[in-house]
Motif scaffolding. Structure first.
Motif, mmCIF file in Angstrom:
data_model
loop_
_atom_site.group_PDB
_atom_site.id
_atom_site.type_symbol
_atom_site.label_atom_id
_atom_site.label_comp_id
_atom_site.label_asym_id
_atom_site.label_seq_id
_atom_site.Cartn_x
_atom_site.Cartn_y
_atom_site.Cartn_z
ATOM 1 N N ASP A 25 30.862 68.909 31.893
ATOM 2 C CA ASP A 25 30.144 69.135 30.678
ATOM 3 C C ASP A 25 31.010 69.213 29.575
ATOM 4 O OD1 ASP A 25 27.611 69.765 31.708
ATOM 5 O OD2 ASP A 25 27.788 71.842 31.760
ATOM 6 N N ILE A 26 32.395 69.432 29.791
ATOM 7 C CA ILE A 26 33.325 69.525 28.604
ATOM 8 C C ILE A 26 33.617 67.960 28.700
ATOM 9 C CG2 ILE A 26 35.854 69.743 28.430
ATOM 10 C CD1 ILE A 26 35.615 72.318 30.114
ATOM 11 N N ASP A 27 33.631 67.231 29.594
ATOM 12 C CA ASP A 27 33.851 65.688 29.364
ATOM 13 C C ASP A 27 32.813 64.812 28.618
ATOM 14 O OD1 ASP A 27 36.419 66.157 30.760
ATOM 15 O OD2 ASP A 27 35.677 65.007 32.535
ATOM 16 N N TYR A 28 31.808 65.221 29.035
ATOM 17 C CA TYR A 28 30.645 64.888 28.022
ATOM 18 C C TYR A 28 30.395 65.022 26.748
ATOM 19 C CZ TYR A 28 25.582 64.269 26.992
ATOM 20 O OH TYR A 28 24.342 63.527 26.109
ATOM 21 N N VAL A 29 30.914 66.232 26.432
ATOM 22 C CA VAL A 29 30.746 66.660 24.997
ATOM 23 C C VAL A 29 31.901 65.972 24.144
ATOM 24 C CG1 VAL A 29 30.887 68.484 23.233
ATOM 25 C CG2 VAL A 29 29.554 68.724 25.293
ATOM 26 N N LEU A 30 33.246 65.831 24.823
ATOM 27 C CA LEU A 30 34.426 65.219 24.231
ATOM 28 C C LEU A 30 33.971 63.559 24.031
ATOM 29 C CD1 LEU A 30 37.196 66.844 26.221
ATOM 30 C CD2 LEU A 30 36.612 67.453 23.615
ATOM 31 N N ALA A 31 33.400 62.970 24.999
ATOM 32 C CA ALA A 31 33.222 61.766 25.301
ATOM 33 C C ALA A 31 32.256 61.307 24.097
ATOM 34 C CB ALA A 31 32.701 61.254 26.551
ATOM 35 N N GLU A 32 31.066 61.936 23.915
ATOM 36 C CA GLU A 32 30.010 61.898 22.982
ATOM 37 C C GLU A 32 30.632 62.047 21.433
ATOM 38 O OE1 GLU A 32 26.618 60.982 23.167
ATOM 39 O OE2 GLU A 32 27.118 60.298 25.059
ATOM 40 N N ARG A 33 31.335 62.960 21.305
ATOM 41 C CA ARG A 33 31.841 63.235 19.776
ATOM 42 C C ARG A 33 32.816 62.016 19.586
ATOM 43 N NH1 ARG A 33 28.742 66.757 17.154
ATOM 44 N NH2 ARG A 33 29.125 68.836 17.799
ATOM 45 N N LEU A 34 33.467 61.244 20.502
ATOM 46 C CA LEU A 34 34.478 60.414 20.307
ATOM 47 C C LEU A 34 33.797 59.011 20.379
ATOM 48 C CD1 LEU A 34 37.417 61.981 22.171
ATOM 49 C CD2 LEU A 34 37.121 61.780 19.792
ATOM 50 N N ASN A 35 32.530 58.990 20.832
ATOM 51 C CA ASN A 35 31.653 57.881 20.794
ATOM 52 C C ASN A 35 32.268 56.987 21.844
ATOM 53 O OD1 ASN A 35 29.550 56.229 20.393
ATOM 54 N ND2 ASN A 35 30.519 55.059 18.736
ATOM 55 N N SER A 53 32.174 55.657 25.987
ATOM 56 C CA SER A 53 31.509 55.611 27.400
ATOM 57 C C SER A 53 32.254 56.354 28.587
ATOM 58 C CB SER A 53 31.192 54.218 27.808
ATOM 59 O OG SER A 53 32.308 53.532 28.088
ATOM 60 N N PRO A 54 31.664 56.618 29.582
ATOM 61 C CA PRO A 54 32.413 57.512 30.688
ATOM 62 C C PRO A 54 33.799 56.635 31.033
ATOM 63 C CG PRO A 54 29.996 57.540 31.047
ATOM 64 C CD PRO A 54 30.194 56.530 29.881
ATOM 65 N N SER A 55 33.465 55.236 31.208
ATOM 66 C CA SER A 55 34.755 54.323 31.475
ATOM 67 C C SER A 55 35.870 54.602 30.583
ATOM 68 C CB SER A 55 34.496 53.125 31.949
ATOM 69 O OG SER A 55 33.850 52.547 30.822
ATOM 70 N N GLU A 56 35.625 54.385 29.237
ATOM 71 C CA GLU A 56 36.545 54.253 28.261
ATOM 72 C C GLU A 56 36.998 55.924 27.943
ATOM 73 O OE1 GLU A 56 34.408 51.377 24.835
ATOM 74 O OE2 GLU A 56 33.548 53.322 25.122
ATOM 75 N N GLU A 67 38.004 57.804 30.389
ATOM 76 C CA GLU A 67 38.888 57.751 31.222
ATOM 77 C C GLU A 67 40.120 56.866 31.188
ATOM 78 O OE1 GLU A 67 38.984 60.168 33.541
ATOM 79 O OE2 GLU A 67 36.879 60.967 33.455
ATOM 80 N N LEU A 68 39.923 55.926 30.625
ATOM 81 C CA LEU A 68 40.850 54.917 30.191
ATOM 82 C C LEU A 68 41.527 55.243 28.989
ATOM 83 C CD1 LEU A 68 39.003 51.467 30.913
ATOM 84 C CD2 LEU A 68 40.888 52.340 32.316
ATOM 85 N N LYS A 69 41.102 56.081 28.034
ATOM 86 C CA LYS A 69 41.815 56.321 26.686
ATOM 87 C C LYS A 69 42.172 57.866 26.463
ATOM 88 C CE LYS A 69 39.435 52.872 24.069
ATOM 89 N NZ LYS A 69 38.946 52.389 22.857
ATOM 90 N N GLN A 70 42.879 58.355 27.861
ATOM 91 C CA GLN A 70 43.353 59.850 27.799
ATOM 92 C C GLN A 70 44.519 59.882 26.822
ATOM 93 O OE1 GLN A 70 42.189 62.544 29.515
ATOM 94 N NE2 GLN A 70 40.144 61.119 29.502
ATOM 95 N N ASP A 71 45.316 58.705 26.586
ATOM 96 C CA ASP A 71 46.421 58.847 25.964
ATOM 97 C C ASP A 71 46.112 58.872 24.416
ATOM 98 O OD1 ASP A 71 48.063 59.301 27.980
ATOM 99 O OD2 ASP A 71 48.391 57.286 28.221
ATOM 100 N N MET A 72 44.836 58.706 23.949
ATOM 101 C CA MET A 72 44.277 58.535 22.659
ATOM 102 C C MET A 72 44.762 59.603 21.867
ATOM 103 S SD MET A 72 40.453 57.738 21.477
ATOM 104 C CE MET A 72 39.920 58.428 20.147
ATOM 105 N N VAL A 73 45.396 59.411 20.564
ATOM 106 C CA VAL A 73 45.751 60.698 19.720
ATOM 107 C C VAL A 73 44.447 61.001 18.695
ATOM 108 C CG1 VAL A 73 47.257 61.390 18.011
ATOM 109 C CG2 VAL A 73 48.248 60.110 19.763
ATOM 110 N N LEU A 74 44.167 62.291 18.836
ATOM 111 C CA LEU A 74 43.112 62.665 18.089
ATOM 112 C C LEU A 74 43.347 62.928 16.646
ATOM 113 C CD1 LEU A 74 41.056 64.799 20.717
ATOM 114 C CD2 LEU A 74 41.269 62.642 20.482
#
Length: 281
Positions: A24-34, A36-39, A41-48
């Motif tokens: 649920d945490i991952d879903y909300v974070l991913a949706e806010r950042l637009n 996809s589920p695979s993106e 996981e791949l963009k964990q080093d992305m600076v917010l």
């Protein structure tokens, strides 16, 4: 405010909202950042950005308080369509997508269709838009519900998808017209199953869209008595039900609707979840 990566905010969220499911945490974070589920996981080093961190912190606090992810975002996905939702309106379920796909197979141009207990309007949106893709045209669309909040939300979704839908306030079928197809995901949870349910669902979602008496069959008993007056000749219905209710529904429909051809179907998990009826008259 220090710069945080997606990975760091994800860890922080897990610590702050420790009772919340990680997905649920991952879903909300991913949706806010637009993402996809695979993106995601791949963009964990992305600076917010600072705004993204602020938004994440607000969302995490709401998750920790038990607010459902879809209500935090204000929308849910249903068969690939973005559906607006708010508290007081049932969140669309993946299982209901299968009901829509089943109904689509018998839908014909010119059909008059009722989405009974429409909630967010997700069934009507998906059915109408998928019908367009299949060149099934000239559908007359109706959507009914017992609550004003559901009807308001459904009308917003119909507007967003440029659909011409007549909405009606109704308890089951009373006061409605005759249709070629009736499709519904009605309330079907037994009262004593409340103790086994996710607390998020109980805390957030409308009770009248979930519970259906001691045996979970309150809706179906009323529906079976009313449906003949609301179907055209050879009309059909498609209903979702609780996976433990197949045998009781077989008995109910055999008794109340002997002139209907009744068929049951399992969902992708192999559980009996859908019933189709076709009036032989």
């Amino acid at each position: 405010m220090p710069k945080l990566t997606l990975k760091q905010i994800r860890i922080k969220a897990g610590e702050t909202a420790e009772d919340v499911r990680p997905e649920d945490i991952d879903y909300v974070l991913a949706e806010r950042l637009n993402l996809s589920p695979s993106e995601f996981e791949l963009k964990q080093d992305m600076v917010l950005s600072e705004d993204q961190v602020k938004q994440a912190n607000k969302d995490i606090k709401k998750l920790a308080r038990g607010v459902s992810p879809q209500y935090i975002l204000g929308y849910a996905w249903f068969l690939g369509y973005k559906i607006m939702v708010q508290r007081g309106v049932l969140i669309p379920r993946f299982e209901t997508e299968e009901l829509v796909e089943w109904a689509l197979k018998s839908l014909k141009s010119g059909d008059k269709v009722l989405d009974l207990g429409t909630g967010s309007g997700c069934i009507t949106v998906a059915l109408a838009k998928e019908a367009e893709k299949k060149e099934i045209n000239n559908l007359t669309l109706y959507a009914s519900d017992i609550t004003d909040s559901a009807l308001r939300t459904s009308e917003e979704n119909f507007l967003n998808y440029d659909l011409d839908v007549t909405t009606r306030k109704a308890n089951v079928l009373i006061g409605l017209e005759k249709f070629d197809k009736i499709i519904s995901n009605p309330p079907y949870i037994k009262t004593n199953e409340k103790q086994d349910m996710d607390k998020n669902v109980l805390q957030n979602e409308p009770k009248e869209a979930l519970f259906a008496g001691k045996d979970g069959l309150d809706f179906y008993k009323k529906f079976a008595k009313q449906v003949r007056d609301h179907l055209n000749s050879h009309g059909e219905f498609f209903l979702e039900f609780g996976f433990s209710e197949e045998e009781q529904l077989k008995e109910l429909f055999a008794k109340e609707l002997p002139d209907f051809e009744i068929g049951f179907r399992k969902d992708m998990a192999g559980k009996p979840r859908m019933v189709h009826g076709r009036w032989q008259k």
